[in-house]
Each structure stands twice: as structure tokens, then as C-alpha cells.
Design a protein around this motif. Sequence first.
Motif, PDB file in Angstrom:
ATOM      1  N   TYR A  31      20.688  31.654 110.809  1.00 32.16           N
ATOM      2  CA  TYR A  31      19.782  31.158 109.788  1.00 32.16           C
ATOM      3  C   TYR A  31      19.854  29.637 109.754  1.00 32.16           C
ATOM      4  O   TYR A  31      20.914  29.055 109.991  1.00 32.16           O
ATOM      5  N   ILE A  32      18.759  29.032 109.423  1.00 36.27           N
ATOM      6  CA  ILE A  32      18.726  27.612 109.079  1.00 36.27           C
ATOM      7  C   ILE A  32      18.025  27.547 107.729  1.00 36.27           C
ATOM      8  O   ILE A  32      16.875  27.961 107.601  1.00 36.27           O
ATOM      9  N   PHE A  33      18.732  27.058 106.717  1.00 35.82           N
ATOM     10  CA  PHE A  33      18.155  26.922 105.382  1.00 35.82           C
ATOM     11  C   PHE A  33      17.709  25.483 105.185  1.00 35.82           C
ATOM     12  O   PHE A  33      18.460  24.550 105.466  1.00 35.82           O
ATOM     13  N   ILE A  34      16.502  25.316 104.720  1.00 39.65           N
ATOM     14  CA  ILE A  34      15.967  23.996 104.409  1.00 39.65           C
ATOM     15  C   ILE A  34      15.704  23.975 102.911  1.00 39.65           C
ATOM     16  O   ILE A  34      14.863  24.706 102.415  1.00 39.65           O
ATOM     17  N   ASP A  35      16.444  23.148 102.213  1.00 40.70           N
ATOM     18  CA  ASP A  35      16.295  23.039 100.767  1.00 40.70           C
ATOM     19  C   ASP A  35      15.397  21.849 100.490  1.00 40.70           C
ATOM     20  O   ASP A  35      15.738  20.715 100.807  1.00 40.70           O
ATOM     21  N   SER A  36      14.249  22.107  99.922  1.00 37.98           N
ATOM     22  CA  SER A  36      13.302  21.026  99.685  1.00 37.98           C
ATOM     23  C   SER A  36      13.193  20.726  98.193  1.00 37.98           C
ATOM     24  O   SER A  36      13.573  21.543  97.361  1.00 37.98           O
ATOM     25  N   PRO A  37      12.665  19.555  97.867  1.00 40.84           N
ATOM     26  CA  PRO A  37      12.520  19.210  96.449  1.00 40.84           C
ATOM     27  C   PRO A  37      11.510  20.117  95.756  1.00 40.84           C
ATOM     28  O   PRO A  37      10.636  20.689  96.407  1.00 40.84           O
ATOM     29  N   PRO A  38      11.607  20.242  94.438  1.00 43.04           N
ATOM     30  CA  PRO A  38      10.666  21.106  93.701  1.00 43.04           C
ATOM     31  C   PRO A  38       9.345  20.393  93.428  1.00 43.04           C
ATOM     32  O   PRO A  38       8.900  20.264  92.296  1.00 43.04           O
ATOM     33  N   SER A  39       8.740  19.916  94.495  1.00 42.43           N
ATOM     34  CA  SER A  39       7.434  19.256  94.388  1.00 42.43           C
ATOM     35  C   SER A  39       6.663  19.596  95.655  1.00 42.43           C
ATOM     36  O   SER A  39       7.223  20.124  96.608  1.00 42.43           O
ATOM     37  N   LEU A  40       5.400  19.283  95.659  1.00 46.28           N
ATOM     38  CA  LEU A  40       4.597  19.574  96.845  1.00 46.28           C
ATOM     39  C   LEU A  40       4.284  18.294  97.614  1.00 46.28           C
ATOM     40  O   LEU A  40       3.184  18.098  98.097  1.00 46.28           O
ATOM     41  N   GLY A  41       5.288  17.435  97.752  1.00 50.26           N
ATOM     42  CA  GLY A  41       5.128  16.179  98.474  1.00 50.26           C
ATOM     43  C   GLY A  41       5.334  16.361  99.965  1.00 50.26           C
ATOM     44  O   GLY A  41       5.460  17.470 100.495  1.00 50.26           O
ATOM     45  N   ILE A  42       5.405  15.236 100.652  1.00 42.82           N
ATOM     46  CA  ILE A  42       5.517  15.222 102.113  1.00 42.82           C
ATOM     47  C   ILE A  42       6.775  15.932 102.594  1.00 42.82           C
ATOM     48  O   ILE A  42       6.749  16.645 103.597  1.00 42.82           O
ATOM     49  N   MET A  43       7.896  15.774 101.887  1.00 36.16           N
ATOM     50  CA  MET A  43       9.130  16.416 102.329  1.00 36.16           C
ATOM     51  C   MET A  43       9.030  17.939 102.255  1.00 36.16           C
ATOM     52  O   MET A  43       9.492  18.646 103.149  1.00 36.16           O
ATOM     53  N   THR A  44       8.414  18.443 101.211  1.00 36.52           N
ATOM     54  CA  THR A  44       8.251  19.888 101.083  1.00 36.52           C
ATOM     55  C   THR A  44       7.281  20.412 102.134  1.00 36.52           C
ATOM     56  O   THR A  44       7.517  21.462 102.746  1.00 36.52           O
ATOM     57  N   VAL A  45       6.205  19.688 102.371  1.00 36.53           N
ATOM     58  CA  VAL A  45       5.257  20.095 103.422  1.00 36.53           C
ATOM     59  C   VAL A  45       5.974  20.123 104.765  1.00 36.53           C
ATOM     60  O   VAL A  45       5.805  21.058 105.555  1.00 36.53           O
ATOM     61  N   ASN A  46       6.790  19.123 105.055  1.00 37.38           N
ATOM     62  CA  ASN A  46       7.571  19.108 106.295  1.00 37.38           C
ATOM     63  C   ASN A  46       8.447  20.353 106.402  1.00 37.38           C
ATOM     64  O   ASN A  46       8.534  20.972 107.454  1.00 37.38           O
ATOM     65  N   ALA A  47       9.115  20.706 105.309  1.00 37.48           N
ATOM     66  CA  ALA A  47       9.974  21.890 105.306  1.00 37.48           C
ATOM     67  C   ALA A  47       9.161  23.153 105.575  1.00 37.48           C
ATOM     68  O   ALA A  47       9.569  24.021 106.356  1.00 37.48           O
ATOM     69  N   LEU A  48       7.999  23.260 104.955  1.00 37.91           N
ATOM     70  CA  LEU A  48       7.163  24.458 105.136  1.00 37.91           C
ATOM     71  C   LEU A  48       6.580  24.541 106.541  1.00 37.91           C
ATOM     72  O   LEU A  48       6.405  25.636 107.088  1.00 37.91           O
ATOM     73  N   VAL A  49       6.285  23.420 107.146  1.00 35.68           N
ATOM     74  CA  VAL A  49       5.774  23.421 108.523  1.00 35.68           C
ATOM     75  C   VAL A  49       6.891  23.800 109.497  1.00 35.68           C
ATOM     76  O   VAL A  49       6.647  24.463 110.502  1.00 35.68           O
TER      77      VAL A  49
END
Length: 166
Positions: A31-49
Motif C-alpha cells: 500500500y501507499i497512503f497519500i494523506d492530503s489536506p481537507p481542501s480541494l486545492g492543487i495538492m489534493t488534486v495531485n493526490a487524487l491523480v
Amino acid sequence: IELELNERTNFQQILAEAVHQLLSGGEYFDYIFIDSPPSLGIMTVNALVAAQEVLVPLQAEYLALEGLTQLTNTIDMLVIRLNPHLRFTGILPTMVTTNTLLGKGVLEEVRAYYGDIVMETIIPRNVALAEAPSHEESILTYQPASKGAKCYLDAAYELVSREEKS
């Protein structure tokens, strides 16, 4: 970092490229877990991609449900545009107060709308969970016998069990 990422071309795919390089280096990860901020900014989009699956810890409050709706819409858009392999596979109810109408209502509403992706395990409000970060420890090292630690272990076991079934 959001400002820096915004200046780069293909800024939405920087983390996906880094994960790909890591995996193509011959190492294997369960597994690789990516913990992203609770917002829909660039960092979260990067994590989702970069991700294949999404597990959302959902605070049991109505404003969090609104955020979950926005996140769901974002995931749907990213599946079409940037990551066709992304699946929304789990919602983990957190900070739940089951002895209030609000807590019960949020749980009922999220389970009615999202169905089986809502985990059976819930994480209750717990003093030890709130204290652990201030001691720079995880709940499993800070108070491993606490209800919060037990619930997070139960959630981990549920996740593994769900994967084995799929």
C-alpha cells in the motif's frame, strides 16, 4: 507549495509521476497512503491523480457532508479527465458522537446515500485521539489500549477484509 506547483506545466500530475518513478525502481509496496489536506486545492488534486483508490475520513457533522459532495464531484471529474483508474472505495466516519441526534443523523444520511462504501467501523470522539498529536505520537504508541486505538485497528482490519473480498 501550491503556488510553486501552479507555476509548473502538468502540475496536476507531479505526484503521479513521482509515484510511478518510485514503483518503476523495482521496489514493491502493498500500500501507499497519500494523506492530503481537507481542501480541494492543487495538492489534493495531485493526490487524487496519483491514487488508485480514495478512502475519506468523514467527520460526523453536516458541513462535512457538503464537503463530501464536492469531493465526490471532483473525483468524478478527475476520473474523466486525468485518472480513469481512480475509485472511491471507502468512507470512514470519524469524530462520531453516537449518543446525539446529530451524530446518528449524519451516519444515517451518509449510509443511505453512499451505501456499502461507508465502513462499518466508526471512530468515536475520544480524548486520547485528540491528545496524541500534541505528544507527537500516533494513537497506537500514545495510548494503545484506548477506545480510539482499538477503533483505528478495527478500521485497518476492515479495509484489509474488504480488499480480500474484492
